[in-house]
Scaffold this motif. Structure first.
Motif, PDB file in Angstrom:
ATOM      1  N   SER A   1       0.825  -1.210   0.000  1.00  0.00           N
ATOM      2  CA  SER A   1       0.000   0.000   0.000  1.00  0.00           C
ATOM      3  C   SER A   1       0.860   1.260   0.000  1.00  0.00           C
ATOM      4  N   ARG A   2       2.144   1.117   0.237  1.00  0.00           N
ATOM      5  CA  ARG A   2       3.041   2.286   0.293  1.00  0.00           C
ATOM      6  C   ARG A   2       4.408   1.860  -0.229  1.00  0.00           C
ATOM      7  N   THR A   3       5.294   2.825  -0.405  1.00  0.00           N
ATOM      8  CA  THR A   3       6.670   2.499  -0.786  1.00  0.00           C
ATOM      9  C   THR A   3       7.330   1.746   0.366  1.00  0.00           C
ATOM     10  N   VAL A   4       8.012   0.670   0.012  1.00  0.00           N
ATOM     11  CA  VAL A   4       8.746  -0.117   1.007  1.00  0.00           C
ATOM     12  C   VAL A   4      10.203  -0.144   0.579  1.00  0.00           C
ATOM     13  N   ARG A   5      11.094   0.078   1.516  1.00  0.00           N
ATOM     14  CA  ARG A   5      12.507   0.108   1.142  1.00  0.00           C
ATOM     15  C   ARG A   5      13.368  -0.463   2.262  1.00  0.00           C
ATOM     16  N   ALA A   6      14.604  -0.779   1.901  1.00  0.00           N
ATOM     17  CA  ALA A   6      15.545  -1.321   2.885  1.00  0.00           C
ATOM     18  C   ALA A   6      16.953  -1.140   2.357  1.00  0.00           C
ATOM     19  N   VAL A   7      17.912  -1.280   3.264  1.00  0.00           N
ATOM     20  CA  VAL A   7      19.306  -1.409   2.845  1.00  0.00           C
ATOM     21  C   VAL A   7      19.661  -2.874   3.086  1.00  0.00           C
ATOM     22  N   VAL A   8      19.967  -3.594   2.012  1.00  0.00           N
ATOM     23  CA  VAL A   8      20.275  -5.021   2.129  1.00  0.00           C
ATOM     24  C   VAL A   8      21.746  -5.217   1.753  1.00  0.00           C
ATOM     25  N   ARG A   9      22.529  -5.715   2.693  1.00  0.00           N
ATOM     26  CA  ARG A   9      23.978  -5.880   2.485  1.00  0.00           C
ATOM     27  C   ARG A   9      24.595  -4.613   1.896  1.00  0.00           C
ATOM     28  N   GLY A  10      24.177  -3.478   2.406  1.00  0.00           N
ATOM     29  CA  GLY A  10      24.776  -2.206   1.992  1.00  0.00           C
ATOM     30  C   GLY A  10      24.161  -1.598   0.730  1.00  0.00           C
ATOM     31  N   SER A  11      23.261  -2.319   0.049  1.00  0.00           N
ATOM     32  CA  SER A  11      22.647  -1.761  -1.172  1.00  0.00           C
ATOM     33  C   SER A  11      21.208  -1.336  -0.891  1.00  0.00           C
ATOM     34  N   HIS A  12      20.861  -0.186  -1.469  1.00  0.00           N
ATOM     35  CA  HIS A  12      19.477   0.278  -1.306  1.00  0.00           C
ATOM     36  C   HIS A  12      18.559  -0.482  -2.250  1.00  0.00           C
ATOM     37  N   VAL A  13      17.438  -0.929  -1.728  1.00  0.00           N
ATOM     38  CA  VAL A  13      16.401  -1.492  -2.606  1.00  0.00           C
ATOM     39  C   VAL A  13      15.078  -0.867  -2.192  1.00  0.00           C
ATOM     40  N   TYR A  14      14.279  -0.523  -3.191  1.00  0.00           N
ATOM     41  CA  TYR A  14      12.957   0.037  -2.882  1.00  0.00           C
ATOM     42  C   TYR A  14      11.921  -0.519  -3.835  1.00  0.00           C
TER      43      TYR A  14
END
Ligand code: GLY
Length: 401
Positions: free
Chosen positions: A249-262
């Motif tokens: 329902s909204r933007t979801v993001r994370a830093v995974v092993r140092g890389s940004h993913v959204y």
């Protein structure tokens, strides 16, 4: 009296930054031309369109934060104004953002970001993993916590670009569908440009707004050329089938092993997954490794994405600047202004860029809020020499922001 090819303002580059500058300047009564083989192309064809002033806050970028927030606040009126001018919807969606952590390192990183946000007076709320999953049930069971940021929204950059092209046309902006090869300089002042098809365009003021290509315009004297570089971003588009229950329902993001993913979910079912960040010059190849890493990281975050059709893979170039902030305002060459170097924030900064550039073009004064972003901050630093060869349309890469 101008010759037939003359205007008050020539904007070099018809991406969203050039277009918004042209539109706002035309609205204020200036005669404006835009030189670009494909207006509305470039960064907006690739970008996800996050308006992430709070979740993309970085140490040392407090001044940029002020400009980002100022532009984010303008978005509702900006989107409404474009709709009024064109009848087109730009997909502005006040959906908020959830930044989550998948392991202890990610959680420590997010805690730091939360503390920085709080010190900066920004609104964000720490959630447990369970609270995150209650908000977004498709999240992986392993999510360890997250930050809820209700003020970071999204817009659809392709629709934004299309609306800006129409708004420009309706405001009387003239499109010259060719690349500018060389800046024309007359008596130490920018006086227009010569296009790849040989047409000479004259203008009282020139705005260089060609994204990552801005540093390659021929004829610009040393010291006036913007120190921008291309930063590659690979982006994927998936489709959530219409009959499926809402996916995110909204933007979801994370830093995974140092890389940004959204993951940016649109109302029309498009789900944008981004983005790599690669210093590889002008390369815009979509690589198996880039797609693999994005899907791997996105899958760790939201395992259900592997069921969705993968509808597009694309790479573009962010216009990076030495301090990650845009260059807005007069260059060292009289008559030549810069609106480039927006790096990760081109879509977010579109409304404020249009406003401050139009004010500069009409009054000769850069508004106070943009002064910290004047190109003059780099004039004592080493500036790359002008590239000798122009960039042909066939080799012009798209951007991403
Ligand atoms: N602002 C998102 C990106 O540059 O990838």
């Amino acid at each position: 009296m101008h010759p037939r090819t003359g205007s008050d303002v020539l904007v070099i580059g018809g991406g969203i930054i050039g277009l918004v500058t042209a539109w706002r300047a035309a609205q204020r009564g200036l005669r404006v031309a835009v030189a670009d083989p494909e207006p509305g192309g470039g960064a907006a064809r690739v970008a996800a369109g996050m308006l992430a002033a709070v979740t993309e806050l970085h140490y040392g970028e407090q001044t940029l934060l002020g400009l980002n927030l100022s532009s984010a606040r303008r978005y509702p009126d900006f989107a409404a104004g474009l709709r009024e001018a064109t009848g087109l919807d730009v997909g502005y969606r006040a959906c908020g953002t959830l930044a989550v952590a998948l392991d202890a390192d990610d959680r420590a990183h997010l805690r730091e970001l939360h503390a920085l946000q709080q010190r900066s007076g920004l609104d964000s709320q720490w959630l447990t993993g369970r609270e995150c999953r209650r908000l977004e049930p498709m999240l992986a069971p392993g999510v360890r916590g997250g930050l809820r940021v209700d003020g970071d929204h999204q817009v659809d950059p392709r629709r934004l670009a299309a609306a800006l092209v129409t708004a420009c046309e309706r405001a009387g902006v003239v499109f010259r569908r060719a690349w500018a090869d060389r800046l024309s300089v007359v008596r130490d002042r920018a006086a227009g440009a010569v296009l790849a098809d040989g047409t000479a365009l004259h203008a009282d003021q020139v705005v260089l707004a060609a994204g990552s290509l801005s540093g390659r315009l021929g004829g610009v004297p040393d010291g006036a050329l913007p120190p921008v570089r291309p930063v590659k971003g690979q982006v994927l588009r998936l489709t959530v089938p219409r009959l499926r229950a809402p996916f995110l329902s909204r933007t979801v993001r994370a830093v995974v092993r140092g890389s940004h993913v959204y993951l940016v979910p649109r109302e029309n079912g498009e789900l944008v997954v981004g983005a790599t960040s690669e210093e590889l010059g002008w390369d815009t190849t979509v690589t198996a490794g880039g797609v693999y890493e994005l899907l791997r990281d996105a899958h760790e975050l939201v395992p259900g994405i592997t069921e969705l059709p993968l509808t597009e893979t694309r790479a573009g170039l962010r216009p990076g600047s030495p301090d990650n902030a845009p260059l807005l305002g007069p260059s060292a060459l009289p008559g030549l202004h810069l609106a480039t170097g927006h790096y990760r924030n081109g879509v977010l900064l579109t409304p404020v860029t249009g406003d401050v550039m139009a004010e500069l073009l009409v009054t000769g004064e850069l508004p106070e809020e943009a002064r910290a972003f004047s190109p003059a901050r780099f004039t004592s630093a080493a500036v790359p020499s002008p590239a000798s060869s122009p960039v042909s349309p066939a080799s012009s890469p798209a951007g991403v922001s």
